[in-house]
Design a protein around this motif. Sequence first.
Motif, PDB file in Angstrom:
ATOM      1  N   GLU A 125       0.998  -1.562  -0.090  1.00 51.42           N
ATOM      2  CA  GLU A 125       0.033  -0.080   0.001  1.00 51.42           C
ATOM      3  C   GLU A 125       0.898   1.144  -0.038  1.00 51.42           C
ATOM      4  OE1 GLU A 125      -3.599   1.626   2.839  1.00 51.42           O
ATOM      5  OE2 GLU A 125      -3.466  -0.299   2.813  1.00 51.42           O
ATOM      6  N   SER A 126       1.898   1.277   0.825  1.00 49.10           N
ATOM      7  CA  SER A 126       2.574   2.580   0.752  1.00 49.10           C
ATOM      8  C   SER A 126       3.546   2.529  -0.283  1.00 49.10           C
ATOM      9  CB  SER A 126       3.686   2.223   2.157  1.00 49.10           C
ATOM     10  OG  SER A 126       4.756   2.993   2.101  1.00 49.10           O
ATOM     11  N   ALA A 127       3.739   1.397  -1.037  1.00 50.68           N
ATOM     12  CA  ALA A 127       4.707   1.469  -2.277  1.00 50.68           C
ATOM     13  C   ALA A 127       3.589   1.982  -3.375  1.00 50.68           C
ATOM     14  CB  ALA A 127       5.151   0.293  -2.361  1.00 50.68           C
ATOM     15  N   GLY A 128       2.333   1.786  -3.263  1.00 53.11           N
ATOM     16  CA  GLY A 128       1.297   1.937  -4.385  1.00 53.11           C
ATOM     17  C   GLY A 128       1.303   0.982  -5.219  1.00 53.11           C
ATOM     18  N   VAL A 129       1.423  -0.259  -4.791  1.00 53.20           N
ATOM     19  CA  VAL A 129       1.477  -1.279  -5.858  1.00 53.20           C
ATOM     20  C   VAL A 129       0.716  -2.398  -5.335  1.00 53.20           C
ATOM     21  CG1 VAL A 129       4.010  -0.977  -6.666  1.00 53.20           C
ATOM     22  CG2 VAL A 129       3.573  -2.579  -4.921  1.00 53.20           C
ATOM     23  N   ASN A 130       0.219  -3.526  -6.159  1.00 54.56           N
ATOM     24  CA  ASN A 130      -0.602  -4.356  -5.882  1.00 54.56           C
ATOM     25  C   ASN A 130       0.073  -5.468  -5.072  1.00 54.56           C
ATOM     26  OD1 ASN A 130      -1.800  -7.088  -6.418  1.00 54.56           O
ATOM     27  ND2 ASN A 130      -3.393  -5.696  -6.668  1.00 54.56           N
ATOM     28  N   LEU A 131      -0.730  -6.099  -3.945  1.00 53.65           N
ATOM     29  CA  LEU A 131      -0.179  -6.886  -2.970  1.00 53.65           C
ATOM     30  C   LEU A 131       0.364  -8.152  -3.597  1.00 53.65           C
ATOM     31  CD1 LEU A 131      -0.409  -8.195   0.005  1.00 53.65           C
ATOM     32  CD2 LEU A 131      -2.414  -9.121  -0.612  1.00 53.65           C
ATOM     33  N   ALA A 132      -0.125  -8.733  -4.738  1.00 54.75           N
ATOM     34  CA  ALA A 132       0.455  -9.846  -5.011  1.00 54.75           C
ATOM     35  C   ALA A 132       1.919  -9.562  -5.829  1.00 54.75           C
ATOM     36  CB  ALA A 132      -0.208 -10.319  -6.301  1.00 54.75           C
ATOM     37  N   LEU A 133       2.396  -8.404  -5.830  1.00 55.87           N
ATOM     38  CA  LEU A 133       3.691  -8.456  -6.723  1.00 55.87           C
ATOM     39  C   LEU A 133       5.005  -8.384  -5.780  1.00 55.87           C
ATOM     40  CD1 LEU A 133       2.755  -5.100  -8.890  1.00 55.87           C
ATOM     41  CD2 LEU A 133       2.689  -7.389  -9.281  1.00 55.87           C
ATOM     42  N   VAL A 134       4.647  -8.459  -4.429  1.00 55.35           N
ATOM     43  CA  VAL A 134       5.844  -8.880  -3.602  1.00 55.35           C
ATOM     44  C   VAL A 134       6.237 -10.337  -4.204  1.00 55.35           C
ATOM     45  CG1 VAL A 134       6.341  -9.435  -1.250  1.00 55.35           C
ATOM     46  CG2 VAL A 134       5.288  -7.187  -1.751  1.00 55.35           C
ATOM     47  N   ASN A 135       5.068 -11.127  -3.927  1.00 54.91           N
ATOM     48  CA  ASN A 135       5.578 -12.662  -4.379  1.00 54.91           C
ATOM     49  C   ASN A 135       5.984 -12.954  -5.591  1.00 54.91           C
ATOM     50  OD1 ASN A 135       4.791 -14.352  -1.686  1.00 54.91           O
ATOM     51  ND2 ASN A 135       3.125 -12.818  -1.873  1.00 54.91           N
ATOM     52  N   TYR A 136       5.437 -12.076  -6.523  1.00 59.47           N
ATOM     53  CA  TYR A 136       5.931 -12.266  -7.960  1.00 59.47           C
ATOM     54  C   TYR A 136       7.076 -11.726  -7.998  1.00 59.47           C
ATOM     55  CZ  TYR A 136       6.351 -11.596 -12.989  1.00 59.47           C
ATOM     56  OH  TYR A 136       6.606 -11.424 -14.280  1.00 59.47           O
ATOM     57  N   HIS A 137       7.608 -10.627  -7.487  1.00 59.91           N
ATOM     58  CA  HIS A 137       8.886 -10.214  -7.720  1.00 59.91           C
ATOM     59  C   HIS A 137      10.164 -10.705  -6.845  1.00 59.91           C
ATOM     60  CE1 HIS A 137       8.453  -6.957 -10.911  1.00 59.91           C
ATOM     61  NE2 HIS A 137       7.270  -6.590 -10.354  1.00 59.91           N
ATOM     62  N   PHE A 138       9.545 -10.914  -5.492  1.00 65.31           N
ATOM     63  CA  PHE A 138      10.659 -11.558  -4.506  1.00 65.31           C
ATOM     64  C   PHE A 138      10.331 -13.019  -4.218  1.00 65.31           C
ATOM     65  CE2 PHE A 138      10.359  -7.029  -4.282  1.00 65.31           C
ATOM     66  CZ  PHE A 138      11.649  -6.426  -4.356  1.00 65.31           C
ATOM     67  N   GLY A 139       9.356 -13.391  -4.157  1.00 65.17           N
ATOM     68  CA  GLY A 139       8.874 -14.944  -3.992  1.00 65.17           C
ATOM     69  C   GLY A 139       8.346 -14.872  -2.577  1.00 65.17           C
ATOM     70  N   SER A 140       8.743 -14.405  -1.615  1.00 62.48           N
ATOM     71  CA  SER A 140       8.155 -14.362  -0.174  1.00 62.48           C
ATOM     72  C   SER A 140       8.461 -13.214   0.879  1.00 62.48           C
ATOM     73  CB  SER A 140       8.704 -15.538   0.513  1.00 62.48           C
ATOM     74  OG  SER A 140       9.988 -15.359   0.878  1.00 62.48           O
ATOM     75  N   LYS A 141       8.154 -13.012   1.838  1.00 60.71           N
ATOM     76  CA  LYS A 141       8.431 -11.652   2.491  1.00 60.71           C
ATOM     77  C   LYS A 141       9.747 -12.087   3.197  1.00 60.71           C
ATOM     78  CE  LYS A 141       6.627  -9.208   6.681  1.00 60.71           C
ATOM     79  NZ  LYS A 141       5.885  -9.421   7.993  1.00 60.71           N
ATOM     80  N   GLU A 142      10.161 -13.044   3.295  1.00 58.26           N
ATOM     81  CA  GLU A 142      11.500 -13.271   3.845  1.00 58.26           C
ATOM     82  C   GLU A 142      12.503 -12.707   2.946  1.00 58.26           C
ATOM     83  OE1 GLU A 142      12.082 -16.597   6.334  1.00 58.26           O
ATOM     84  OE2 GLU A 142      14.148 -16.775   5.588  1.00 58.26           O
ATOM     85  N   ALA A 143      12.265 -13.334   1.600  1.00 55.91           N
ATOM     86  CA  ALA A 143      13.118 -12.863   0.653  1.00 55.91           C
ATOM     87  C   ALA A 143      13.235 -11.515   0.196  1.00 55.91           C
ATOM     88  CB  ALA A 143      12.632 -13.709  -0.777  1.00 55.91           C
ATOM     89  N   LEU A 144      12.178 -10.956   0.646  1.00 55.97           N
ATOM     90  CA  LEU A 144      12.040  -9.292   0.380  1.00 55.97           C
ATOM     91  C   LEU A 144      12.833  -8.635   1.347  1.00 55.97           C
ATOM     92  CD1 LEU A 144      10.938  -6.570  -0.555  1.00 55.97           C
ATOM     93  CD2 LEU A 144       8.913  -7.036   0.897  1.00 55.97           C
ATOM     94  N   LEU A 145      13.052  -9.075   2.630  1.00 55.69           N
ATOM     95  CA  LEU A 145      13.864  -8.706   3.798  1.00 55.69           C
ATOM     96  C   LEU A 145      15.318  -8.824   3.158  1.00 55.69           C
ATOM     97  CD1 LEU A 145      14.238  -7.667   6.495  1.00 55.69           C
ATOM     98  CD2 LEU A 145      14.269  -9.829   7.314  1.00 55.69           C
ATOM     99  N   GLU A 146      15.639 -10.064   2.698  1.00 54.48           N
ATOM    100  CA  GLU A 146      16.749 -10.338   2.200  1.00 54.48           C
ATOM    101  C   GLU A 146      17.258  -9.346   1.125  1.00 54.48           C
ATOM    102  OE1 GLU A 146      19.441 -13.134   2.095  1.00 54.48           O
ATOM    103  OE2 GLU A 146      20.506 -11.786   0.933  1.00 54.48           O
TER     104      GLU A 146
END
Lengths: 214, 214
Positions: free
Chosen positions: B30-51
Amino acid sequence: MDTKEEILNAAEVLFARAGYHAASMRAITESAGVNLALVNYHFGSKEALLEAVIARRLRPVNELRLRRLQEIRSRAGERNISPDLPEILRAYIEPVFGTGESERGWADFANLIGRAFTETDETAQKILLRHMKPANQLMLELLGAALPDLSGQEVFWRYQFLIGALGRAIRMNSSPGYERLKKNFEADSETLIRMLVSFAGAGMGSGERREGLR
Amino acid sequence: MDTKEEILNAAEVLFARAGYHAASMRAITESAGVNLALVNYHFGSKEALLEAVIARRLRPVNELRLRRLQEIRSRAGERNISPDLPEILRAYIEPVFGTGESERGWADFANLIGRAFTETDETAQKILLRHMKPANQLMLELLGAALPDLSGQEVFWRYQFLIGALGRAIRMNSSPGYERLKKNFEADSETLIRMLVSFAGAGMGSGERREGLR
DNA sequence: GTCTATAGATTGATAGAC
DNA sequence: GTCTATCAATCTATAGAC
């Protein structure tokens, strides 16, 4: 044993090891061997439980700290001399490594404190600051008196460096996961306290004209 | 701008301010102004995003650190002298306050690093240790060479105290919530670096026979 | 005081249309 | 690459029997 205490013990371990948010009330009550609903019955909420966990250990530590620091201040006031820096440091550092009784569980609490400085949307941080405020204010006052040639800014930041070093020492000393890193460098509490006092004493006194003349 | 980068920026801020667990993917996207599903699409998981968040900032810092420390080692090796302690400390400390470009967002990342030492069921901690390992090993080696009269245990722990003081300085300097505490003691990065080098230099060198003779 | 059962909200992740 | 819609799991907290 008392149910409240059982919950406090389990919560302390899990908050410390997993973090406030990651430690669920289900995990806590399961580990404590009590029913899920009893946390809310005895403490009211999860956040109130965290508050209770912190308060239980922190109160005696800060009471001891405050007593020792006050004694240093009044002794210096009577004889009209500057308080002794190493003595101040020891009074501040020593109580954190156990108030004497030093029951089991201290290691986990130390880890929790390390976390509390940053984690849990400032919940734990606020609780922590509130408990430490009196000792902290007196500490700053005594450090200023012991280091009369330093600016207030210098004293303040060197005090922050001490807090950081102390926190790191506690976490390294007590939290699992650092074993491999520490390898052959393990140190008991008394050794650690001695090293901290000497490190911080030299670091804080650096640049003082009186340095080494006492 | 690039979606991936937009997500990284938002995640950095929220991980830093709320903590890994408390920062939900909904809040981040929401803060990034993008769709929820895009985190998993681009990074795979929340943990991978942190990495990814950690790696993006930490890589240049540690590369710079390593380069500067290696340069110190080879210069000392050529002339066959001990490396200079303040120089080592500056090479270790300075890059953390910005690699030069120092884009906006560094303050939040610094806060995240402060957290990472303890939080997120060791997820972030492991990532952090992996990135810092080469610079850390070289740092220990150089410190040992600069402080030949100290035992390995002493060097190790004084290094830990430095890490703690540095971490505290970074967090105090950058994270909101300390404003009231800092009041009139605010310091810019260069002042902070100077104070840290002088504090840690005095603290680490204490007890060395060569102290002050160089 | 302690239990069961569950409400009510939120979470990370994914299937499938475009 | 981006969207909607939704699943399945998990969470804190509470109502109500004992």
